[in-house]
Write a protein that holds these residues in place. Sequence first.
Motif, short mmCIF file in Angstrom:
data_model
loop_
_atom_site.label_atom_id
_atom_site.label_comp_id
_atom_site.label_asym_id
_atom_site.label_seq_id
_atom_site.Cartn_x
_atom_site.Cartn_y
_atom_site.Cartn_z
N ASN A 149 0.82 -1.21 0.00
CA ASN A 149 0.00 0.00 0.00
C ASN A 149 0.85 1.26 0.00
O ASN A 149 1.83 1.36 0.76
N THR A 150 0.47 2.23 -0.83
CA THR A 150 1.16 3.53 -0.86
C THR A 150 0.19 4.70 -0.75
O THR A 150 0.60 5.84 -0.89
N GLU A 151 -1.09 4.42 -0.53
CA GLU A 151 -2.08 5.50 -0.42
C GLU A 151 -2.91 5.30 0.85
O GLU A 151 -3.63 4.32 0.97
N GLY A 152 -2.81 6.25 1.74
CA GLY A 152 -3.65 6.24 2.93
C GLY A 152 -3.24 5.18 3.95
O GLY A 152 -2.21 4.52 3.81
N PRO A 153 -4.07 5.02 4.99
CA PRO A 153 -3.73 4.07 6.05
C PRO A 153 -3.65 2.64 5.53
O PRO A 153 -4.33 2.26 4.58
N VAL A 154 -2.81 1.86 6.19
CA VAL A 154 -2.67 0.45 5.85
C VAL A 154 -3.79 -0.34 6.52
O VAL A 154 -4.09 -0.14 7.71
N ASN A 155 -4.41 -1.23 5.76
CA ASN A 155 -5.41 -2.16 6.29
C ASN A 155 -4.86 -3.56 6.07
O ASN A 155 -4.72 -4.02 4.94
N CYS A 156 -4.55 -4.24 7.17
CA CYS A 156 -3.86 -5.53 7.06
C CYS A 156 -4.71 -6.60 6.38
O CYS A 156 -4.18 -7.64 5.99
N GLN A 157 -6.00 -6.35 6.23
CA GLN A 157 -6.84 -7.30 5.50
C GLN A 157 -6.55 -7.26 4.00
O GLN A 157 -6.64 -8.28 3.31
N TYR A 158 -6.17 -6.07 3.53
CA TYR A 158 -5.97 -5.89 2.09
C TYR A 158 -4.51 -5.64 1.71
O TYR A 158 -4.13 -5.80 0.55
N LEU A 193 -2.47 5.28 14.74
CA LEU A 193 -3.54 5.85 15.56
C LEU A 193 -4.83 5.05 15.44
O LEU A 193 -5.53 4.83 16.44
N LEU A 194 -5.15 4.62 14.24
CA LEU A 194 -6.37 3.82 14.06
C LEU A 194 -6.26 2.48 14.79
O LEU A 194 -7.23 2.01 15.42
N ALA A 195 -5.09 1.86 14.70
CA ALA A 195 -4.89 0.58 15.40
C ALA A 195 -4.96 0.77 16.91
O ALA A 195 -5.54 -0.07 17.63
#
Length: 528
Positions: free
Chosen positions: A5-14, A53-55
């Motif tokens: 991922n290079t855009e926005g927050p990382v989502n470990c599901q994707y 922060l989200l995590a």
Amino acid sequence: MRFFNTEGPVNCQYHYCLPPLDRIGLDELLTLIERQKYFLLHAPRQTGKTTYLLALTEYLNQGGRYQAVYANLEDVQAAREDVEAGMKAAVQLIARRAAQYFPDSEAEQLAQAVLRQQSGYVALGAFLTNWCKRSLKPVVLLLDEVDSLIGDTLISLLRQLRSGYDTRPALFPQSVMLCGVRDIQDYRIHSSIEKAIITGGSAFNIKAKSLRLGDFNQEEIFLLLGQHEQETGQPFTPEALALIWQFTNGQPWLVNALAYEACFEMKVGRIRTQPITAELIQEAKERLILRRVTHLHQLSDKLKEPRVQRVIEPMLRGDELTPDISEDDVQYTLDLGLVRRGPNGLEVANRIYAEVIPRELTVVQQIKLETIERPAWYIEADGQLNMPKLLAAFQQFFRENSEFWLERYEYREAGPHLLLQAFLQRIVNGGGRVDREYGLGRRRTDLLVIWPHAGGVQRVVIEIKLLRKAPDAILRESLAQTADYADKVGATDAHLLLFDIRPNRPWDERIFHRQESHQGRTITVWGM
């Protein structure tokens, strides 16, 4: 299939990801929250702050002890120094997020009631008091992009958070984390109302600690890239792994961008039976730079800022920092992630930035040179570059055009270095590359031209020195440095360029070239 991922927050599901909460000691952070501390998290852009922060918000809420709310305040920047508009927007953003996390919290209704009755100068504090008073659990507030706020709006936010500090946790958040690029103690807040510069520390002197989110270390890079091999069977060769570390020094966005480019954008890399090699990573790096992708293009905006220029320009020349450079200039450039403190002092943060900086500073000149210089003029029948012909052409170009061109550089004192690199970049684009070594106190800039051809790879060293006194006084030292660098990189050819910056020197005395020798190596010396 997951991807880098290079855009926005990382989502470990994707996305391929490292456990976000492992990047800062969780025990230390939980202790700060338990002790009702207000603190900061800062790091350069696109290093994973929002993901963290989200995590953390999710972790705290799952624990059941706190009511944690994350809110991004970037939208408030549009209010500029309009405190009324800015603080009302901040209240609405926090209330909306609270309603998303806790649908029964009545946060949005409380916000509407406060905004009908209170001015922006007290609205945030009043909302937080009413919200925390009704909350069954202590509130933890995580505010992102705080340093995107401007002037009086930022001052008001900090002071309203400070004003309710003594009533926590019953009537104010138990703990507040502010997140941004800079440590708030280093903010220089320009207030048009108070007609003064107010430091963040004076507006937020309740801060207990500043935490910094660092880059990946080498092991973390290998763990991240290893996830791709585990899921697809496509490995990164040891040489490719080493090159990614060498290029990025662990900067998270660069690591993900190189891997994504090599594995998902390049045709050869999409063949999962094809290992990701060092050659593919080298090509991926060049493609990112040539496309001037957003992350790298943003560097050009920062390079225009005077306090950044005061740090970067001496690096490009290899000089020391000048007396007019303040500690705040250095810290600001460190916070942006453009430079780092290395084993030999301040240096550009990674090799990709070291290449991007001079290329971004000479984009216009490279475009102009497209109509003047043709790479084919300097390519021999066997495919090799004719470096004496190329440098002789640059020498004449510099004599005829330097006064006009250098006056238009913002980085004028580094102009000769930049003009040469623009000239070389125009020639090698699409066929080779220029590797650069420069930094504070080196008293030189080393360039390595790498040019593949049918018979192999041509490696040519060009060392740049500014001539402040008679050339004989520095020639011996410069020849030794050029020879050492040529031996280090296995160069087939070596050149030393002396830019004479002594005042009132006629061109006939400045322009020359001759062969010199140092310990059996022939070096061509070019005067300019």
